[in-house]
Structure formats: structure tokens, C-alpha cells
Design a protein around this motif. Structure first.
Motif, PDB file in Angstrom:
ATOM      1  N   VAL A   1      -0.036  36.506  -0.647  1.00  0.00           N
ATOM      2  CA  VAL A   1       0.127  37.839  -0.123  1.00  0.00           C
ATOM      3  C   VAL A   1      -1.115  38.585  -0.401  1.00  0.00           C
ATOM      4  O   VAL A   1      -1.743  38.365  -1.388  1.00  0.00           O
ATOM      5  N   PRO A   2      -1.294  39.412   0.491  1.00  0.00           N
ATOM      6  CA  PRO A   2      -2.669  39.739   0.572  1.00  0.00           C
ATOM      7  C   PRO A   2      -3.212  40.365  -0.683  1.00  0.00           C
ATOM      8  O   PRO A   2      -2.581  41.162  -1.296  1.00  0.00           O
ATOM      9  N   SER A   3      -4.355  39.963  -1.008  1.00  0.00           N
ATOM     10  CA  SER A   3      -5.118  40.624  -2.030  1.00  0.00           C
ATOM     11  C   SER A   3      -6.458  39.960  -2.016  1.00  0.00           C
ATOM     12  O   SER A   3      -6.571  38.793  -1.716  1.00  0.00           O
ATOM     13  N   ALA A   4      -7.459  40.681  -2.360  1.00  0.00           N
ATOM     14  CA  ALA A   4      -8.788  40.099  -2.381  1.00  0.00           C
ATOM     15  C   ALA A   4      -9.031  39.423  -3.713  1.00  0.00           C
ATOM     16  O   ALA A   4     -10.108  38.990  -4.005  1.00  0.00           O
ATOM     17  N   ARG A   5      -8.002  39.337  -4.509  1.00  0.00           N
ATOM     18  CA  ARG A   5      -8.158  38.779  -5.845  1.00  0.00           C
ATOM     19  C   ARG A   5      -8.231  37.268  -5.769  1.00  0.00           C
ATOM     20  O   ARG A   5      -7.496  36.634  -5.069  1.00  0.00           O
ATOM     21  N   ALA A   6      -9.113  36.685  -6.511  1.00  0.00           N
ATOM     22  CA  ALA A   6      -9.176  35.235  -6.596  1.00  0.00           C
ATOM     23  C   ALA A   6      -9.897  34.848  -7.867  1.00  0.00           C
ATOM     24  O   ALA A   6     -10.614  33.874  -7.914  1.00  0.00           O
ATOM     25  N   ALA A   7      -9.740  35.674  -8.874  1.00  0.00           N
ATOM     26  CA  ALA A   7     -10.433  35.426 -10.130  1.00  0.00           C
ATOM     27  C   ALA A   7      -9.778  34.275 -10.874  1.00  0.00           C
ATOM     28  O   ALA A   7      -8.646  33.916 -10.626  1.00  0.00           O
ATOM     29  N   ASP A   8     -10.531  33.702 -11.815  1.00  0.00           N
ATOM     30  CA  ASP A   8     -10.002  32.647 -12.658  1.00  0.00           C
ATOM     31  C   ASP A   8      -9.556  33.233 -13.989  1.00  0.00           C
ATOM     32  O   ASP A   8     -10.225  34.097 -14.557  1.00  0.00           O
ATOM     33  N   LEU A   9      -8.412  32.758 -14.473  1.00  0.00           N
ATOM     34  CA  LEU A   9      -7.951  33.188 -15.786  1.00  0.00           C
ATOM     35  C   LEU A   9      -8.694  32.463 -16.890  1.00  0.00           C
ATOM     36  O   LEU A   9      -8.891  32.989 -17.979  1.00  0.00           O
ATOM     37  N   TRP A  10      -9.081  31.237 -16.624  1.00  0.00           N
ATOM     38  CA  TRP A  10      -9.756  30.410 -17.630  1.00  0.00           C
ATOM     39  C   TRP A  10     -11.110  29.958 -17.130  1.00  0.00           C
ATOM     40  O   TRP A  10     -11.276  29.617 -15.969  1.00  0.00           O
ATOM     41  N   SER A  11     -12.060  29.912 -18.024  1.00  0.00           N
ATOM     42  CA  SER A  11     -13.316  29.236 -17.740  1.00  0.00           C
ATOM     43  C   SER A  11     -13.139  27.772 -18.130  1.00  0.00           C
ATOM     44  O   SER A  11     -12.144  27.393 -18.756  1.00  0.00           O
ATOM     45  N   GLY A  12     -14.109  26.958 -17.755  1.00  0.00           N
ATOM     46  CA  GLY A  12     -14.039  25.554 -18.146  1.00  0.00           C
ATOM     47  C   GLY A  12     -14.011  25.399 -19.659  1.00  0.00           C
ATOM     48  O   GLY A  12     -13.313  24.537 -20.199  1.00  0.00           O
ATOM     49  N   ALA A  13     -14.756  26.257 -20.351  1.00  0.00           N
ATOM     50  CA  ALA A  13     -14.796  26.189 -21.814  1.00  0.00           C
ATOM     51  C   ALA A  13     -13.443  26.543 -22.419  1.00  0.00           C
ATOM     52  O   ALA A  13     -13.008  25.947 -23.411  1.00  0.00           O
ATOM     53  N   GLU A  14     -12.749  27.520 -21.812  1.00  0.00           N
ATOM     54  CA  GLU A  14     -11.432  27.911 -22.324  1.00  0.00           C
ATOM     55  C   GLU A  14     -10.408  26.802 -22.122  1.00  0.00           C
ATOM     56  O   GLU A  14      -9.577  26.531 -22.991  1.00  0.00           O
ATOM     57  N   LEU A  15     -10.474  26.141 -20.972  1.00  0.00           N
ATOM     58  CA  LEU A  15      -9.558  25.030 -20.737  1.00  0.00           C
ATOM     59  C   LEU A  15      -9.872  23.888 -21.696  1.00  0.00           C
ATOM     60  O   LEU A  15      -8.956  23.243 -22.227  1.00  0.00           O
ATOM     61  N   LYS A  16     -11.140  23.642 -21.941  1.00  0.00           N
ATOM     62  CA  LYS A  16     -11.523  22.599 -22.884  1.00  0.00           C
ATOM     63  C   LYS A  16     -10.977  22.894 -24.266  1.00  0.00           C
ATOM     64  O   LYS A  16     -10.449  22.003 -24.944  1.00  0.00           O
ATOM     65  N   SER A  17     -11.059  24.161 -24.683  1.00  0.00           N
ATOM     66  CA  SER A  17     -10.515  24.557 -25.981  1.00  0.00           C
ATOM     67  C   SER A  17      -9.009  24.355 -26.026  1.00  0.00           C
ATOM     68  O   SER A  17      -8.453  23.891 -27.032  1.00  0.00           O
ATOM     69  N   LEU A  18      -8.327  24.697 -24.922  1.00  0.00           N
ATOM     70  CA  LEU A  18      -6.881  24.504 -24.853  1.00  0.00           C
ATOM     71  C   LEU A  18      -6.538  23.018 -24.946  1.00  0.00           C
ATOM     72  O   LEU A  18      -5.632  22.622 -25.674  1.00  0.00           O
ATOM     73  N   CYS A  19      -7.283  22.204 -24.222  1.00  0.00           N
ATOM     74  CA  CYS A  19      -7.041  20.758 -24.249  1.00  0.00           C
ATOM     75  C   CYS A  19      -7.200  20.193 -25.654  1.00  0.00           C
ATOM     76  O   CYS A  19      -6.467  19.278 -26.060  1.00  0.00           O
ATOM     77  N   GLU A  20      -8.152  20.738 -26.387  1.00  0.00           N
ATOM     78  CA  GLU A  20      -8.413  20.231 -27.737  1.00  0.00           C
ATOM     79  C   GLU A  20      -7.309  20.577 -28.713  1.00  0.00           C
ATOM     80  O   GLU A  20      -7.035  19.819 -29.649  1.00  0.00           O
ATOM     81  N   ARG A  21      -6.638  21.699 -28.505  1.00  0.00           N
ATOM     82  CA  ARG A  21      -5.612  22.086 -29.464  1.00  0.00           C
ATOM     83  C   ARG A  21      -4.190  21.654 -29.064  1.00  0.00           C
ATOM     84  O   ARG A  21      -3.286  21.662 -29.899  1.00  0.00           O
ATOM     85  N   LEU A  22      -4.001  21.266 -27.808  1.00  0.00           N
ATOM     86  CA  LEU A  22      -2.686  20.813 -27.371  1.00  0.00           C
ATOM     87  C   LEU A  22      -2.441  19.365 -27.784  1.00  0.00           C
ATOM     88  O   LEU A  22      -3.373  18.576 -27.936  1.00  0.00           O
ATOM     89  N   GLU A  23      -1.171  19.033 -27.913  1.00  0.00           N
ATOM     90  CA  GLU A  23      -0.789  17.669 -28.256  1.00  0.00           C
ATOM     91  C   GLU A  23      -0.981  16.751 -27.047  1.00  0.00           C
ATOM     92  O   GLU A  23      -0.683  17.135 -25.913  1.00  0.00           O
ATOM     93  N   PRO A  24      -1.483  15.531 -27.293  1.00  0.00           N
ATOM     94  CA  PRO A  24      -1.532  14.560 -26.195  1.00  0.00           C
ATOM     95  C   PRO A  24      -0.128  14.333 -25.645  1.00  0.00           C
ATOM     96  O   PRO A  24       0.858  14.432 -26.370  1.00  0.00           O
ATOM     97  N   VAL A  25      -0.040  14.056 -24.369  1.00  0.00           N
ATOM     98  CA  VAL A  25       1.271  13.853 -23.775  1.00  0.00           C
ATOM     99  C   VAL A  25       1.941  12.638 -24.403  1.00  0.00           C
ATOM    100  O   VAL A  25       1.297  11.638 -24.714  1.00  0.00           O
ATOM    101  N   ASN A  26       3.247  12.769 -24.633  1.00  0.00           N
ATOM    102  CA  ASN A  26       4.030  11.658 -25.164  1.00  0.00           C
ATOM    103  C   ASN A  26       4.332  10.687 -24.018  1.00  0.00           C
ATOM    104  O   ASN A  26       4.995  11.074 -23.053  1.00  0.00           O
ATOM    105  N   PRO A  27       3.856   9.452 -24.104  1.00  0.00           N
ATOM    106  CA  PRO A  27       4.087   8.509 -22.998  1.00  0.00           C
ATOM    107  C   PRO A  27       5.562   8.343 -22.645  1.00  0.00           C
ATOM    108  O   PRO A  27       5.914   8.215 -21.467  1.00  0.00           O
ATOM    109  N   ALA A  28       6.430   8.354 -23.667  1.00  0.00           N
ATOM    110  CA  ALA A  28       7.863   8.199 -23.405  1.00  0.00           C
ATOM    111  C   ALA A  28       8.408   9.401 -22.646  1.00  0.00           C
ATOM    112  O   ALA A  28       9.217   9.251 -21.725  1.00  0.00           O
ATOM    113  N   ALA A  29       7.947  10.607 -22.998  1.00  0.00           N
ATOM    114  CA  ALA A  29       8.397  11.820 -22.308  1.00  0.00           C
ATOM    115  C   ALA A  29       7.902  11.825 -20.862  1.00  0.00           C
ATOM    116  O   ALA A  29       8.634  12.220 -19.939  1.00  0.00           O
ATOM    117  N   LEU A  30       6.672  11.392 -20.666  1.00  0.00           N
ATOM    118  CA  LEU A  30       6.122  11.339 -19.309  1.00  0.00           C
ATOM    119  C   LEU A  30       6.879  10.314 -18.471  1.00  0.00           C
ATOM    120  O   LEU A  30       7.184  10.563 -17.293  1.00  0.00           O
TER     121      LEU A  30
END
Length: 256
Positions: free
Chosen positions: A16-45
Motif C-alpha cells: 500500500v502506497p508509501s514511498a518507504r522502502a528503508a531497511d531495518l537491518w544493515s548487513g552488519a546488524e544481521l550478522k550480529s543477530l546470526c552470531e547470537r542466535l542458536e543454530p537451527v535444531n535439525p530435528a525441529a527443522l
């Protein structure tokens, strides 16, 4: 008096219309998130995807080793930021950090998505809880969502036709499947999810994502503050649709 949940907009639809298209995360922020999150549990996946896990690995080339489990608290924080910034779900999915081939892919299970659905309306073509077309009293909840490393993967318990209704956007029936896959693009010229395809049985052939009137939806692109829907209905066509921002559900009083 009893309390009933009422969304600010009652259905998720073609966006819906808006000229907004900003990113919430930079690549560095996603990298930081990836580093602190638990690896996916293969059984859960494996429980979430069942026999479609092979497709995830062999066809979409998503490595379990590069996947992280996104818990409800982190997803809630992301959606809260998105709603405050008036971003749509497509704007979140198509962030540059998610389109990049490096980093990690975020896995959300059925429980996490159900908790998110209690608070937020995402207003996308893939509903967190969809009304079945054959029985409007029944809903079908999303089983899993995976986003990152250039892929968006979404799944439901079974193949079924759902009814999406929104007075301000596209209304109609959509064919859901146990496995949807799309490629995330984010460049100076293109942003969105492309090459959308559905899989209704393990080991079968991919089929189109069928929407209203039998339209085969291929791409959902952000363009000039709206969404450009590319589809086939006899001929290849395009249609602009509103780009609805994620909204927070609110409680309203209902007379007994």
C-alpha cells in the motif's frame, strides 16, 4: 463486557502506497543477530518441513549449517520496529541483508508464527492464519517460514484453497501449498520476491502460485511506493497493488 481481538485491517492480501522502502537491518546488524542466535535444531527443522526438507537443501540450496532459529522475542522486536516505521512485510522480506548470499537464514516455527499472529497483521499474500475457502469457520496456520541467503520459503500443513478478503485491496481465493519458494532481490533497480513457485507433494514438480481468477503469480516487486504484481492469466500481465504496512492488532470492547 468481553474483549475480542480486532485487527486494524482484518485480512492479509495483496498488499500500500508509501514511498518507504528503508531497511531495518544493515548487513552488519544481521550478522550480529546470526552470531547470537542458536543454530537451527535439525530435528525441529525436520519436524516442520517433513519430506520437504530435501527440497530445501537440494533445490533451494539452503544449508542447515547457515540457518538460525528466530525466537518469538526477536521476531516480536522486528515486527514492532517494522510497524513503527510503517513498513510492509514485503519490505521486510526484501531487505538487502536478506537478499545477500552470505550471513544466515532465519527459521521461524509454527508456534513462533502463531504468537506473532496474535499481535500483528502482516497483510501479505501468505497469511499466518488463513481462512479456508471451503469452510469459512476453519483456518489453516502457517507451519514455518525461512528468510535469508536470498531465499524466502513458506509452508502450510497441506494444499488448500484459502479466501483472502480486504475491502481496500485484492480479494479472492489463493491456492496454498506445503512448500512455497521465492528468490529475494534487492538492487538499485529491483526489489521484492521473484520466481514464486509452489510444491504440493514431496518430489513432485513445482507449480505456479495461483491467485484470484486463476492468475499465476510470479513476482511481487516494490515500485514507486506500491507493489507491482507480475502474473500470467492467459497472457503475462502486471498490476499495481497497495503496499500495506504491518499493523498491531488492538483490543476493543464488545457488548455481551
Amino acid at each position: 463486557m468481553r474483549l475480542a481481538r480486532l485487527s486494524l485491517c482484518t485480512a492479509l492480501c495483496l498488499l500500500v502506497p508509501s514511498a518507504r522502502a528503508a531497511d531495518l537491518w544493515s548487513g552488519a546488524e544481521l550478522k550480529s543477530l546470526c552470531e547470537r542466535l542458536e543454530p537451527v535444531n535439525p530435528a525441529a527443522l525436520s519436524r516442520a518441513l517433513g519430506p520437504y526438507l530435501t527440497t530445501l537443501h537440494d533445490i533451494d540450496r539452503l544449508s542447515i549449517g547457515k540457518m538460525r532459529t528466530l525466537p518469538h522475542a526477536e521476531l516480536d522486536a522486528l515486527l514492532a520496529r517494522a510497524s513503527q516505521s510503517r513498513l510492509s512485510v514485503l519490505e521486510i522480506f526484501s531487505q538487502a541483508a536478506f537478499a545477500a548470499p552470505d550471513g544466515c537464514a532465519l527459521f521461524m516455527d509454527k508456534q513462533t508464527l502463531a504468537e506473532a499472529n496474535k499481535r500483528y497483521d502482516l497483510h501479505g499474500v501468505w497469511q499466518l492464519a488463513a481462512t479456508l475457502a471451503e469452510d469459512p469457520t476453519q483456518t489453516m496456520a502457517m507451519d514455518y517460514m525461512i528468510v535469508g541467503l536470498g531465499r524466502l520459503v513458506v509452508g502450510y500443513p497441506k494444499a488448500a484453497t484459502v479466501a483472502i478478503s480486504d475491502g481496500e485491496a485484492v480479494t479472492g481465493n489463493y491456492d496454498y501449498a506445503p512448500y512455497f519458494s521465492a528468490r529475494i532481490v534487492n538492487s538499485t533497480t529491483d526489489r521484492g520476491v521473484v520466481g514464486i513457485r509452489a510444491l504440493t507433494e514431496p518430489g513432485g514438480d513445482f507449480s505456479p502460485f495461483v491467485g484470484p481468477y486463476g492468475a499465476e503469480i510470479r513476482d511481487l516487486m516494490l515500485k514507486d511506493g506500491a507493489i507491482l504484481v507480475k502474473f500470467t492469466l492467459g497472457l503475462e500481465q502486471e498490476r499495481r497493488a497497495r503496499n500495506v504496512a504491518i499493523t498491531v492488532r488492538r483490543l476493543v470492547a464488545v457488548a455481551p
